[in-house]
Write a protein that holds these residues in place. Structure first.
Motif, PDB file in Angstrom:
ATOM      1  N   ASP A 372       6.333  -1.061  -5.811  1.00 15.71           N
ATOM      2  CA  ASP A 372       6.751  -1.791  -4.615  1.00 15.71           C
ATOM      3  C   ASP A 372       7.577  -0.857  -3.736  1.00 15.71           C
ATOM      4  N   ARG A 373       6.891   0.120  -3.128  1.00 20.91           N
ATOM      5  CA  ARG A 373       7.584   1.065  -2.253  1.00 20.91           C
ATOM      6  C   ARG A 373       6.944   1.101  -0.872  1.00 20.91           C
ATOM      7  N   GLY A 374       6.122   0.120  -0.555  1.00 21.20           N
ATOM      8  CA  GLY A 374       5.356   0.153   0.674  1.00 21.20           C
ATOM      9  C   GLY A 374       6.187  -0.033   1.930  1.00 21.20           C
ATOM     10  N   SER A 375       5.610   0.423   3.043  1.00 21.31           N
ATOM     11  CA  SER A 375       6.252   0.259   4.351  1.00 21.31           C
ATOM     12  C   SER A 375       5.866  -1.055   5.006  1.00 21.31           C
ATOM     13  N   TYR A 376       5.368  -1.982   4.210  1.00 19.32           N
ATOM     14  CA  TYR A 376       4.921  -3.274   4.723  1.00 19.32           C
ATOM     15  C   TYR A 376       6.085  -4.205   5.029  1.00 19.32           C
ATOM     16  N   ASP A 377       5.754  -5.268   5.731  1.00 19.92           N
ATOM     17  CA  ASP A 377       6.706  -6.350   5.975  1.00 19.92           C
ATOM     18  C   ASP A 377       6.696  -7.266   4.759  1.00 19.92           C
ATOM     19  N   ASP A 378       7.835  -7.399   4.117  1.00 22.51           N
ATOM     20  CA  ASP A 378       7.895  -8.149   2.860  1.00 22.51           C
ATOM     21  C   ASP A 378       7.418  -9.586   3.018  1.00 22.51           C
ATOM     22  N   LEU A 381       3.604  -9.654   3.376  1.00 23.78           N
ATOM     23  CA  LEU A 381       2.961  -9.450   2.079  1.00 23.78           C
ATOM     24  C   LEU A 381       3.074 -10.701   1.229  1.00 23.78           C
ATOM     25  N   ALA A 382       4.237 -11.327   1.239  1.00 24.65           N
ATOM     26  CA  ALA A 382       4.422 -12.550   0.451  1.00 24.65           C
ATOM     27  C   ALA A 382       3.474 -13.650   0.905  1.00 24.65           C
ATOM     28  N   SER A 383       3.231 -13.724   2.204  1.00 30.10           N
ATOM     29  CA  SER A 383       2.316 -14.762   2.692  1.00 30.10           C
ATOM     30  C   SER A 383       0.893 -14.498   2.228  1.00 30.10           C
ATOM     31  N   TYR A 384       0.493 -13.225   2.188  1.00 27.21           N
ATOM     32  CA  TYR A 384      -0.854 -12.894   1.696  1.00 27.21           C
ATOM     33  C   TYR A 384      -0.981 -13.211   0.213  1.00 27.21           C
ATOM     34  N   VAL A 385       0.095 -12.939  -0.522  1.00 27.60           N
ATOM     35  CA  VAL A 385       0.084 -13.289  -1.947  1.00 27.60           C
ATOM     36  C   VAL A 385      -0.094 -14.788  -2.127  1.00 27.60           C
ATOM     37  N   GLY A 386       0.604 -15.542  -1.296  1.00 27.75           N
ATOM     38  CA  GLY A 386       0.482 -16.997  -1.397  1.00 27.75           C
ATOM     39  C   GLY A 386      -0.926 -17.496  -1.143  1.00 27.75           C
ATOM     40  N   TRP A 688     -17.954  -3.957   4.093  1.00 24.50           N
ATOM     41  CA  TRP A 688     -16.798  -3.955   3.187  1.00 24.50           C
ATOM     42  C   TRP A 688     -15.636  -3.312   3.929  1.00 24.50           C
ATOM     43  N   GLN A 689     -15.102  -4.001   4.901  1.00 24.72           N
ATOM     44  CA  GLN A 689     -14.077  -3.417   5.746  1.00 24.72           C
ATOM     45  C   GLN A 689     -12.872  -2.942   4.936  1.00 24.72           C
ATOM     46  N   ASP A 690     -12.373  -3.804   4.062  1.00 25.41           N
ATOM     47  CA  ASP A 690     -11.158  -3.472   3.333  1.00 25.41           C
ATOM     48  C   ASP A 690     -11.369  -2.290   2.393  1.00 25.41           C
ATOM     49  N   ILE A 691     -12.552  -2.170   1.810  1.00 31.54           N
ATOM     50  CA  ILE A 691     -12.840  -1.035   0.931  1.00 31.54           C
ATOM     51  C   ILE A 691     -12.775   0.268   1.728  1.00 31.54           C
ATOM     52  N   MET A 692     -13.345   0.249   2.926  1.00 33.53           N
ATOM     53  CA  MET A 692     -13.321   1.452   3.765  1.00 33.53           C
ATOM     54  C   MET A 692     -11.906   1.767   4.239  1.00 33.53           C
ATOM     55  N   TRP A 693     -11.114   0.764   4.554  1.00 32.33           N
ATOM     56  CA  TRP A 693      -9.723   1.004   4.966  1.00 32.33           C
ATOM     57  C   TRP A 693      -8.916   1.615   3.822  1.00 32.33           C
ATOM     58  N   ASN A 694      -9.104   1.068   2.631  1.00 37.94           N
ATOM     59  CA  ASN A 694      -8.373   1.590   1.480  1.00 37.94           C
ATOM     60  C   ASN A 694      -8.658   3.076   1.278  1.00 37.94           C
ATOM     61  N   ALA A 724      -3.819  -9.358   0.217  1.00 31.00           N
ATOM     62  CA  ALA A 724      -2.529  -8.906  -0.314  1.00 31.00           C
ATOM     63  C   ALA A 724      -2.659  -7.504  -0.904  1.00 31.00           C
ATOM     64  N   HIS A 725      -3.708  -7.270  -1.678  1.00 29.83           N
ATOM     65  CA  HIS A 725      -3.872  -5.976  -2.331  1.00 29.83           C
ATOM     66  C   HIS A 725      -4.180  -4.883  -1.325  1.00 29.83           C
ATOM     67  N   THR A 726      -5.009  -5.188  -0.323  1.00 25.40           N
ATOM     68  CA  THR A 726      -5.335  -4.189   0.696  1.00 25.40           C
ATOM     69  C   THR A 726      -4.088  -3.787   1.482  1.00 25.40           C
ATOM     70  N   TYR A 727      -3.310  -4.774   1.903  1.00 26.34           N
ATOM     71  CA  TYR A 727      -2.065  -4.505   2.649  1.00 26.34           C
ATOM     72  C   TYR A 727      -1.107  -3.688   1.789  1.00 26.34           C
ATOM     73  N   HIS A 728      -0.953  -4.100   0.554  1.00 27.92           N
ATOM     74  CA  HIS A 728      -0.072  -3.420  -0.390  1.00 27.92           C
ATOM     75  C   HIS A 728      -0.530  -1.989  -0.617  1.00 27.92           C
ATOM     76  N   TRP A 729      -1.833  -1.777  -0.787  1.00 27.95           N
ATOM     77  CA  TRP A 729      -2.390  -0.454  -1.068  1.00 27.95           C
ATOM     78  C   TRP A 729      -2.148   0.505   0.102  1.00 27.95           C
ATOM     79  N   ILE A 730      -2.584   0.108   1.295  1.00 27.11           N
ATOM     80  CA  ILE A 730      -2.503   0.998   2.457  1.00 27.11           C
ATOM     81  C   ILE A 730      -1.057   1.371   2.759  1.00 27.11           C
ATOM     82  N   TYR A 731      -0.175   0.397   2.680  1.00 26.18           N
ATOM     83  CA  TYR A 731       1.204   0.657   3.083  1.00 26.18           C
ATOM     84  C   TYR A 731       2.018   1.342   1.986  1.00 26.18           C
ATOM     85  N   ASN A 732       1.580   1.274   0.742  1.00 28.36           N
ATOM     86  CA  ASN A 732       2.195   2.102  -0.291  1.00 28.36           C
ATOM     87  C   ASN A 732       1.796   3.559  -0.125  1.00 28.36           C
TER      88      ASN A 732
END
Length: 998
Positions: A372-378, A381-386, A688-694, A724-732
């Protein structure tokens, strides 16, 4: 025998078939259903009659079970297996030679540097050397130089007479007095042959040039390919100058060598080893791989050894031979090379001689998830997890593959839910995984689907409903079951007892053994997984020990040889095996998992991505292989011609196992740019947009972030991904930089990242006690039991800081709801020099969150209502030293109130003129129209105070404490217990007690 007109026609037809081969040649192969059925066809699967249930033959393994009774109507692998009495189950499907098990003769067998094809005459042999480029493929020519036959007869079939780790012996005329055997070994230029009831006849397409005639030894060239023929002493060759060479072979044996050149000196060298036969009888050890995962060195050392039977003409003792090394081998060995080379579909083969050789590969680690070291907005990210669905929800239909994808989706999302403090979502995801996985791992008498069946003719577990030929052709077991094992590892990570053999671990081990049995079976033992698991599955079914990667097709019935599409899903399977081994404490499995993962990654980089631009032919218009075949590379997939799919299928699924994709940012840029150039939309991804972004994050993280932000409100995640995972991945990756391949660690679940200015060190401790992980640059990271730790250093150098920070103080709970608890504390300090890096939040003594330094508050959400939890916080410095715990705070979440109310208590400043935050605000929201509400509370178990709540605003009733009005002026550590009495339909109703620590 001269080549008959019928045989010549068969040759030409085979060559035509090969040159026009397409990837849909086998109807049940991976993902072919997409092309054949389309959307309407997938929907139509529901009309297939349901199979009848398996009612007996159930064998228990701990809490799980499998069945020996195949559900009626389901498929299974071929009942006819072409083997001699020397070979029995479990049979090695998914190998380069497996078509010989399933067909009357065989399909093309690419043993590199040669190829062979069994037919009724004997064995066709050739040496592919030139490339051609049909239909987006790069393939080497497949042309027979000669057919090795028997002087006395033709044959009704060819049978497998023996095999070992990367060699096979084929037999014609089994059960008769007139036989031919030929032993083929991956990487070996030799074909070792034995004859009974007659001699050898070699029928060439055209008369070869014989440039060395030594009686029993010939050196010859046919259409540019060079061969040595080595018969027993005294057995001279006849027919020199013609297209047919014969030898009576009174000694009964013959060796054919593919030579790297046509010189007498080379013939001399190869003759020295030609009579050391690599021959398998039954399931032997003519070839054997032995890996060692050295944790301290952070490397995998692999020894490849040979066991030969030496004929009288042998000129070297022991088990010595000549073998060709693929790029993934010769780039990682210190062995002395002979200087002879071969070109093959995998690039240049270098040669060595001897009884064995050893390679050494760095093992760079696997993470179960990113920190949990990402530059995301906490909060974002929490809303995506929800929004993550806990349960089977991919919309693609049932079956082992799509069920597995859903396991993967939830397994990657659960740790992120933990990081954002949403324990409820984490538990819901784990519960959904557990329920579905346990269902599949149990074969009840009343079940016909979502169970595993053991086929003892081949030695395999088959899940029903299967996907993409996993049953009938034994395709893709590593792809499918790897997701199951990944899910099991996620459960075992947080619940060690779940993975015990007596619970569910035994069945999970069987799934691992099905695709990667790390023990060689003893076929003299009973073949029953419940009792003898090691002896019930073939050794490393999917993985080719010499080829360095897996094969996907079970029976390999293709003119192009075996194939594998998704290198990344194969890597995922072995990473899942590795994590499962760590979390269940199986060191033997871990040793093999580290070897499998390391080699599959290395081969993906060499053969799918061509990292050094040396293995794919320069004339081919592509830098990426969507599918690797025995004889070719295909820029295609089984299911789509879209460039996004071709590249993406070798990226997904993303997780802590796929960090190898970021080792080389220039390669990542090159690969991504090729996808953009070949995409119909020019990189405006729609498949597969998110796969390409990752993947883009490894070469241009700003671009990845921009694409995510532009489409985050409208795109649909890939079936195995979540927003949630895509946001977490890119911003980490944005925060930490790319994974650093120059740094290894002495623990398998560890990684280093480098953003160009500093290095971030990450490790997950899967043990039950604290460990110190030491990285190869000297950095030491202290990691508590069953938790992740990370720290950042300026230059990546080792740290001398061994002093932990002070403990955070004055932990308190400013407020809580029925599902969350707010926490705050006073900052810790660090005198060791590395500074406080972050805080670790514990819930009931289990690490729940990581909070960056500089922040001294958080909210733990996803909690159960009306439940008391104990919280504490520690501080961790940049060297990984962890402080002692803060004071513990017990907080009871609000009860649901049966739907009558909700309540909240928050800390506020008093109204007595001081500046301290030492008061409370009680808030009660009535859902039943209460005219009045009373609050009752005690402080540290003392006098109970009872007050009517003032300032009603509609259904919201509040009371603020202050020294001038009601008892307040609380101090840190005070424990306040309270409840409410509220008016409801003319009567007074009491809530349950709540508590908080100030």
């Amino acid at each position: 025998m001269n080549e008959s007109p019928e045989e010549a026609d068969s040759d030409r037809q085979s060559e035509r078939d090969e040159s026009h081969e397409s990837n849909d040649a086998l109807s049940l192969s991976r993902r072919t259903y997409f092309e054949a059925l389309g959307v309407a066809g997938l929907a139509g699967l529901a009309s297939v009659p349901e199979p009848t249930l398996a009612s007996s033959g159930i064998h228990s393994v701990g809490n799980g079970s499998y069945t020996h009774e195949k559900p009626s109507g389901e498929g299974e692998p071929p009942a006819t297996r072409y083997t001699t009495g020397n070979v029995g189950a479990p049979l090695p499907s998914n190998d380069w030679w497996s078509s010989a098990l399933a067909t009357q003769y065989s399909e093309n067998l690419f043993f590199h540097p040669g190829f062979a094809l069994a037919n009724d005459t004997g064995l066709k042999v050739g040496h592919p050397t030139t490339w051609n480029y049909p239909n987006e493929d790069a393939k080497m020519n497949v042309q027979r130089d000669f057919t090795l036959g028997h002087t006395a007869t033709t044959f009704s079939d060819t049978r497998v007479d023996g095999h070992s780790d990367w060699s096979v012996t084929l037999k014609w005329g089994s059960g008769t007095a007139t036989t031919l055997t030929a032993s083929l070994t991956k990487g070996s230029p030799y074909v070792f042959c034995e004859f009974e009831g007659g001699g050898a006849e070699l029928g060439f397409r055209t008369a070869p040039t014989v440039w060395a005639d030594r009686g029993n030894v010939l050196g010859l060239t046919h259409e540019g390919n060079h061969y040595g023929l080595f018969a027993p002493s005294g057995d001279d060759w006849s027919g020199v100058g013609s297209a047919t060479l014969t030898n009576g072979l009174s000694g009964g044996y013959l060796t054919i060598a593919i030579l790297p050149d046509g010189t007498s000196s080379t013939l001399d060298t190869f003759e020295r080893y030609a009579y050391n036969f690599i021959t398998d009888t039954g399931a032997g050890d003519a070839t054997r791989v032995s890996p060692t995962y050295d944790r301290d060195a952070g490397e995998v050392r692999t020894t490849y050894s040979f066991n030969t039977t030496n004929k009288p003409e042998s000129q070297v003792g022991g088990d010595a031979t000549i073998t060709g090394l693929y790029p993934h081998q010769h780039k990682y060995t210190d062995e002395s090379l002979l200087g002879y080379t071969y070109e093959c579909p995998r690039g240049t083969m270098e040669t060595v001689s001897g009884a064995s050789f050893t390679t050494t590969h760095p093992f760079r680690g696997v993470l179960p998830f990113l920190p949990d070291r990402g530059s995301y907005d906490d909060s974002e990210l929490a809303s995506y997890v929800g929004d993550v669905t806990a349960g089977y929800d991919n919309g693609q239909g049932s079956g082992t593959y799509w069920t597995g994808k859903d396991f993967g989706r939830m397994s990657e999302a659960a740790p992120i839910a933990d990081q954002v403090g949403n324990a409820g979502k984490r538990d819901a995801l784990h519960d959904a995984i557990r329920t579905e996985l346990e269902n599949w791992l149990t074969a009840d008498g009343g079940e016909s689907q979502n169970l595993f069946y053991y086929n003892d003719q081949w030695g395999t577990l088959i899940g029903y409903p299967d996907s993409y030929g996993a049953a009938g052709d034994l395709n893709d077991h590593h792809f499918h079951y790897g997701y199951f094992v990944r899910a099991a590892a996620e459960l075992a990570r947080t619940d060690e007892s779940w993975g015990d053999d007596g619970n569910w671990g035994g069945m999970v081990d069987l799934l691992v053994r099905d695709y990667a049995n790390w023990e060689r079976p003893n076929r003299a033992n009973a073949q029953e997984p419940a009792d003898s698991p090691a002896d019930s599955f073939p050794f490393l079914r999917n993985f080719s020990p010499y080829g360095g990667h897996s094969w996907a097709a079970g029976t390999a019935e293709f003119a192009g040889g075996n194939n594998q599409e998704s290198s990344s899903e194969a890597i995922h399977a072995y990473a899942a095996m590795l994590q499962w081994a760590v979390f269940t404490g199986n060191d033997e499995m871990l040793n093999w998992a580290a070897y499998l993962y390391t080699h599959e990654v290395c081969s993906a980089m060499e053969y799918w991505f061509d990292v050094d631009d040396q293995n794919h032919p320069d004339e081919w218009g592509h830098d990426t292989a969507g599918i690797v075949w025995g004889i070719k590379y295909s820029y295609s997939t089984w299911f789509s011609a879209d460039a996004e799919a071709i590249h993406g299928i070798n990226y997904l699924p993303f997780g802590g196992h796929s960090l190898y994709l970021g080792w080389d940012s220039q390669l990542a840029e090159r690969n991504y740019s090729e996808a953009v150039a070949n995409d119909d939309n020019g990189g405006d991804w729609d498949y597969w947009q998110d796969i390409m972004w990752n993947y883009r994050a490894f070469s241009d993280v700003s671009d990845a972030k921009s694409m995510f932000q532009s489409a985050k409100g409208s795109y649909t995640p890939e079936a195995g991904e979540t927003k949630a995972h895509t946001y977490h991945w890119i911003y980490n990756i944005d925060a930490m930089g790319n994974p650093d391949p120059s740094v290894t660690a002495d623990y398998p679940l560890a990684y280093a990242f480098d953003d160009g200015s500093e290095t971030t060190y990450v490790a997950y401790n899967g043990e039950n006690s604290s460990i110190t992980v030491t990285f190869s640059d000297g950095t030491a990271l202290s990691v508590p039991a069953n938790s992740m730790e990370s720290s950042t250093g300026g230059d990546g150098g080792g740290s001398s800081d061994e002093t932990p920070p002070t403990a955070p103080s004055n932990l308190r709970s400013p407020g809580h709801t029925d599902s969350s608890v707010d926490l705050a504390w006073d900052a810790a300090s660090d005198s060791g020099g590395s500074g406080v890096d972050h805080y670790a939040v514990y819930v009931d003594e289990t690490r729940s969150q990581q909070v960056p330094a500089g922040t001294t508050s958080t909210t733990v959400s996803g909690l159960a209502s009306g439940t008391t939890y104990e919280f504490s916080v520690t501080a961790v410095d940049g060297a990984g030293n962890e402080s002692s715990a803060s004071n513990a705070v017990g907080v009871t979440t609000d009860a649901s109130g049966g739907g009558d109310f909700s309540q909240r208590v928050t800390r506020i400043d008093g109204s007595d003129g001081d500046t301290a935050t030492d008061e409370l605000s009680f808030e009660f929201v009535s859902n039943v129209g209460s005219d009045w509400v009373d609050v009752h509370y005690t402080v540290n178990g003392g006098t109970q105070y009872n007050y009517r709540m003032n300032n009603p605003s509609g259904d919201t009733h509040t009371l603020e404490t202050s020294p001038d009005y009601v008892v307040g002026d609380f101090s840190s550590g005070d424990r306040i217990e309270y409840y409410f009495t509220y008016q409801h339909d003319g009567t007074a109703s009491d809530t349950g007690w709540f508590s908080l620590t100030y």
